[in-house]
Design a protein around this motif. Sequence first.
Motif, mmCIF file in Angstrom:
data_model
loop_
_atom_site.group_PDB
_atom_site.id
_atom_site.type_symbol
_atom_site.label_atom_id
_atom_site.label_comp_id
_atom_site.label_asym_id
_atom_site.label_seq_id
_atom_site.Cartn_x
_atom_site.Cartn_y
_atom_site.Cartn_z
ATOM 1 N N SER A 47 9.576 0.376 -2.143
ATOM 2 C CA SER A 47 8.277 -0.535 -1.454
ATOM 3 C C SER A 47 9.135 -1.850 -1.106
ATOM 4 N N ARG A 103 10.389 -0.913 2.462
ATOM 5 C CA ARG A 103 9.539 -0.649 3.316
ATOM 6 C C ARG A 103 8.941 -2.267 3.777
ATOM 7 N N ALA A 104 8.679 -3.067 3.008
ATOM 8 C CA ALA A 104 8.107 -4.181 3.311
ATOM 9 C C ALA A 104 9.202 -4.927 4.125
ATOM 10 N N SER A 122 9.567 0.590 -6.759
ATOM 11 C CA SER A 122 9.472 -0.645 -6.532
ATOM 12 C C SER A 122 10.665 -1.112 -5.212
ATOM 13 N N SER A 145 -0.793 1.153 -2.602
ATOM 14 C CA SER A 145 -0.441 -0.089 -2.377
ATOM 15 C C SER A 145 -1.185 -1.184 -2.696
ATOM 16 N N ARG A 146 -0.957 -2.255 -2.891
ATOM 17 C CA ARG A 146 -1.647 -3.380 -3.217
ATOM 18 C C ARG A 146 -2.983 -3.641 -2.451
ATOM 19 N N SER A 147 -2.963 -3.379 -1.004
ATOM 20 C CA SER A 147 -4.127 -3.269 -0.426
ATOM 21 C C SER A 147 -4.841 -2.211 -0.574
ATOM 22 N N GLU A 148 -4.334 -0.905 -0.632
ATOM 23 C CA GLU A 148 -5.249 0.379 -1.222
ATOM 24 C C GLU A 148 -5.995 -0.013 -2.599
ATOM 25 N N THR A 187 0.246 3.529 -10.348
ATOM 26 C CA THR A 187 -0.113 2.255 -9.546
ATOM 27 C C THR A 187 0.297 1.051 -10.365
ATOM 28 N N HIS A 242 3.170 -1.890 -10.045
ATOM 29 C CA HIS A 242 2.700 -3.150 -9.648
ATOM 30 C C HIS A 242 3.057 -4.186 -10.859
#
Length: 343
Positions: free
Chosen positions: A332, A335-336, A329, A122-125, A295, A299
Amino acid sequence: MQKRETRAPSVGAAAEEFLTHCRVAKGLSGHTLRAYTIDLEAFQGFVGGDLAVDAVGRGELRAYLAHLSEERGLKPASVKRRIACLKAFFRWLEMEEALEISPFHRLDLRIRLPKRLPRGLSRSEMRALQAAARRPLALGKDWREASAENGPSLRVQLQTAGCFERPGAFDRLTTLLAVELLYATGLRVTELCTLSDLDIDQGRRGPVLRVKGKGDRERRAPLPDPGLARLLKLYRQARDGLIEPSAAADPVAPPLLVARRGGPLTPQSVRARLKRLTQSARLARPVTPHMLRHTAATHLLEAGLDLRFVQRLLGHGSVATTEIYTSVSDESLERAMGRKGVR
């Protein structure tokens, strides 16, 4: 291999000639040759290396498939790889006229692989991983914008960290650059580690990497990020002033990323560095170089880059291979929306 009128070659003898053909005539990589060797030795262990190749029929192939799947309990992907090696082996025997017809001719051996979406971060990871890579160098998250006008320049920050005079600090800089390049370009780790200085061109918007991928297909990976371009330039300067090239290094085309002793960075070293970064970032799952490739693709698509451009960047032969990232995508997004309570 010469056609033999009296007796077909044994599986063992033919396998040796096939591997020589793959190494000399086809120029396959060492990784592929090792995999073929393991697969052919496993087949010889099942049918017997002295068995004549024309004695291998559909019954033996079906029995071997059952042996791999049921007795050995191999995963479908491993079974599929071993069967693919045998198909190539017998196809070569047929072309060399050591066999009249391959036992795989019109043989229906379907190996269903479970549908697995690529595992990315994920972007935070990804931010946590990047922070763990720059932390030992005391670089802030705004290092890409660092200039003399808005604070210490990137060069000053790297000099303060000792990257131009201490091998240990330079090695940590190598780790940072490897992570940033993998994420920015989606390169395979072997592609990254085989880059040399001669593979860097200057494009209109920044450096462009010339990458040799699978099947010796060459592609171009641009680095339009000015911050990453500066990091790459400063890294090469630090490398040339601090690290003595190893005797094995090509003086005409020195490796881009180097280990402490001056040799090219290896895929094993990159994996080990990512393992340590994963622990430092306190991520719940281990990170591999290929996960960074996944990733990057995911992204980029989420950011709106055209699917065909992502295909070219990754070096996929077919856009269908790249399309799997659109599923990632979509997942994701679902989930968001679920976290936000969107119904």
